[in-house]
Design a protein around this motif. Structure first.
Motif, PDB file in Angstrom:
ATOM      1  N   UNK A  11      75.101  15.706  33.699  1.00  0.00           N
ATOM      2  CA  UNK A  11      76.016  16.809  33.386  1.00  0.00           C
ATOM      3  C   UNK A  11      77.423  16.498  33.898  1.00  0.00           C
ATOM      4  N   UNK A  12      77.509  15.948  35.103  1.00  0.00           N
ATOM      5  CA  UNK A  12      78.810  15.586  35.670  1.00  0.00           C
ATOM      6  C   UNK A  12      79.463  14.489  34.835  1.00  0.00           C
ATOM      7  N   UNK A  13      78.670  13.522  34.427  1.00  0.00           N
ATOM      8  CA  UNK A  13      79.184  12.417  33.602  1.00  0.00           C
ATOM      9  C   UNK A  13      79.774  12.943  32.300  1.00  0.00           C
ATOM     10  N   UNK A  50      88.870   8.365  26.704  1.00  0.00           N
ATOM     11  CA  UNK A  50      89.081   7.316  27.697  1.00  0.00           C
ATOM     12  C   UNK A  50      89.066   5.918  27.093  1.00  0.00           C
ATOM     13  N   UNK A  51      89.857   4.994  27.663  1.00  0.00           N
ATOM     14  CA  UNK A  51      89.835   3.604  27.192  1.00  0.00           C
ATOM     15  C   UNK A  51      88.447   2.959  27.263  1.00  0.00           C
ATOM     16  N   UNK A  52      87.640   3.336  28.256  1.00  0.00           N
ATOM     17  CA  UNK A  52      86.321   2.714  28.378  1.00  0.00           C
ATOM     18  C   UNK A  52      85.353   3.173  27.290  1.00  0.00           C
ATOM     19  N   UNK A  53      85.741   4.187  26.514  1.00  0.00           N
ATOM     20  CA  UNK A  53      84.909   4.622  25.393  1.00  0.00           C
ATOM     21  C   UNK A  53      85.252   3.886  24.102  1.00  0.00           C
ATOM     22  N   UNK A  89      79.406   4.674  31.034  1.00  0.00           N
ATOM     23  CA  UNK A  89      80.453   3.780  30.551  1.00  0.00           C
ATOM     24  C   UNK A  89      81.673   3.758  31.465  1.00  0.00           C
ATOM     25  N   UNK A  90      81.763   4.711  32.381  1.00  0.00           N
ATOM     26  CA  UNK A  90      82.848   4.713  33.355  1.00  0.00           C
ATOM     27  C   UNK A  90      82.793   3.412  34.157  1.00  0.00           C
ATOM     28  N   UNK A  91      83.939   2.727  34.364  1.00  0.00           N
ATOM     29  CA  UNK A  91      83.923   1.498  35.156  1.00  0.00           C
ATOM     30  C   UNK A  91      83.249   1.711  36.509  1.00  0.00           C
ATOM     31  N   UNK A  96      92.923  10.159  40.395  1.00  0.00           N
ATOM     32  CA  UNK A  96      93.005   8.756  40.796  1.00  0.00           C
ATOM     33  C   UNK A  96      92.459   7.850  39.697  1.00  0.00           C
ATOM     34  N   UNK A  97      91.363   8.271  39.094  1.00  0.00           N
ATOM     35  CA  UNK A  97      90.781   7.480  38.011  1.00  0.00           C
ATOM     36  C   UNK A  97      91.708   7.457  36.797  1.00  0.00           C
ATOM     37  N   UNK A  98      92.309   8.597  36.478  1.00  0.00           N
ATOM     38  CA  UNK A  98      93.255   8.656  35.351  1.00  0.00           C
ATOM     39  C   UNK A  98      94.401   7.678  35.560  1.00  0.00           C
TER      40      UNK A  98
END
Length: 220
Positions: free
Chosen positions: A34-36, A45-48, A154-156, A193-195
């Motif tokens: 759910x958090x993901x 996101x670029x990782x998508x 998929x998040x780094x 921070x992630x952004x």
């Protein structure tokens, strides 16, 4: 040396450190997923991002979830769609426009438009002769399972801690614990921070705006 991927068991252990050892692993996995999804559905996101090349057989109208090789199955949004056989940049169109306006005209050429019905991608008119395409798109995220472990996230890897923070917020809310607000602040700080890390991947020059429409669309 790359960042070592955190496993689901290690994420469970991190949740235990904050007092949630009484939660079953299946419950923790639900909260982590759910958090993901809360994170990855906020922005494209670029990782998508992903690219795929395929050959659509003659007569094809539906592109996704088909039997031909490399038919995409995880499209969330199109970024660009190119007919590389005919050097055509496909144009997006609303489904109702295709149905009401275009189908009354007999278009016997190669496809020029793409549109969605539900989550499936279609082209109009039908593919005329086997045609090569290149699709650049945003993927639809999928939930992690015990089988996939955190490979589905998929998040780094260096940012996987934000998933745990999000799950902790939900865990505190389940227990009606006032610490939820404090961890929500931690989650949002980590999110920013992630952004900052992921959205700016070059400092060589400032970003530019490219005008790709005709000049008469602009008022100066």
């Amino acid at each position: 040396m790359g960042v070592i991927r955190v496993t689901l068991d290690e994420m469970y252990d991190q949740m235990d450190l904050y007092g949630f050892e009484d939660f079953e692993d299946t419950q923790k996995l639900t909260l982590l997923n759910e958090a993901y999804f809360d994170i990855v559905t906020r922005e494209p996101w670029p990782f998508l991002e992903n690219t795929v090349e395929f050959t659509a057989p003659s007569g094809t109208t539906q592109i996704t979830n088909q039997a031909f090789a490399n038919s995409p199955t995880d499209i969330n949004a199109v970024l660009s769609f190119i007919d590389t056989s005919n050097d055509v940049v496909m144009s997006p169109e609303r489904t109702d426009v295709i149905e009401k306006n275009f189908r009354v005209n007999d278009m016997n050429t190669y496809p020029e438009y793409y549109y969605f019905i539900g989550e499936n991608l279609f082209v109009y008119p039908a593919v005329n002769g086997n045609t090569n395409y290149r699709l650049y798109y945003v993927r639809t995220p999928t939930a992690a399972t015990e089988a996939t472990d955190t490979g589905a996230f998929l998040i780094p890897t260096r940012h996987h801690s934000i998933i745990v923070y999000g799950a902790l917020v939900k865990s505190f809310l389940v227990n009606d614990d006032p610490q939820a607000s404090a961890f929500l602040n931690m989650f949002e700080t980590r999110y920013q921070q992630m952004r900052n890390d992921l959205w700016m991947n070059q400092y060589d020059r400032t970003e530019r705006v490219h005008i790709i429409s005709d000049g008469y669309d602009w008022n100066y």
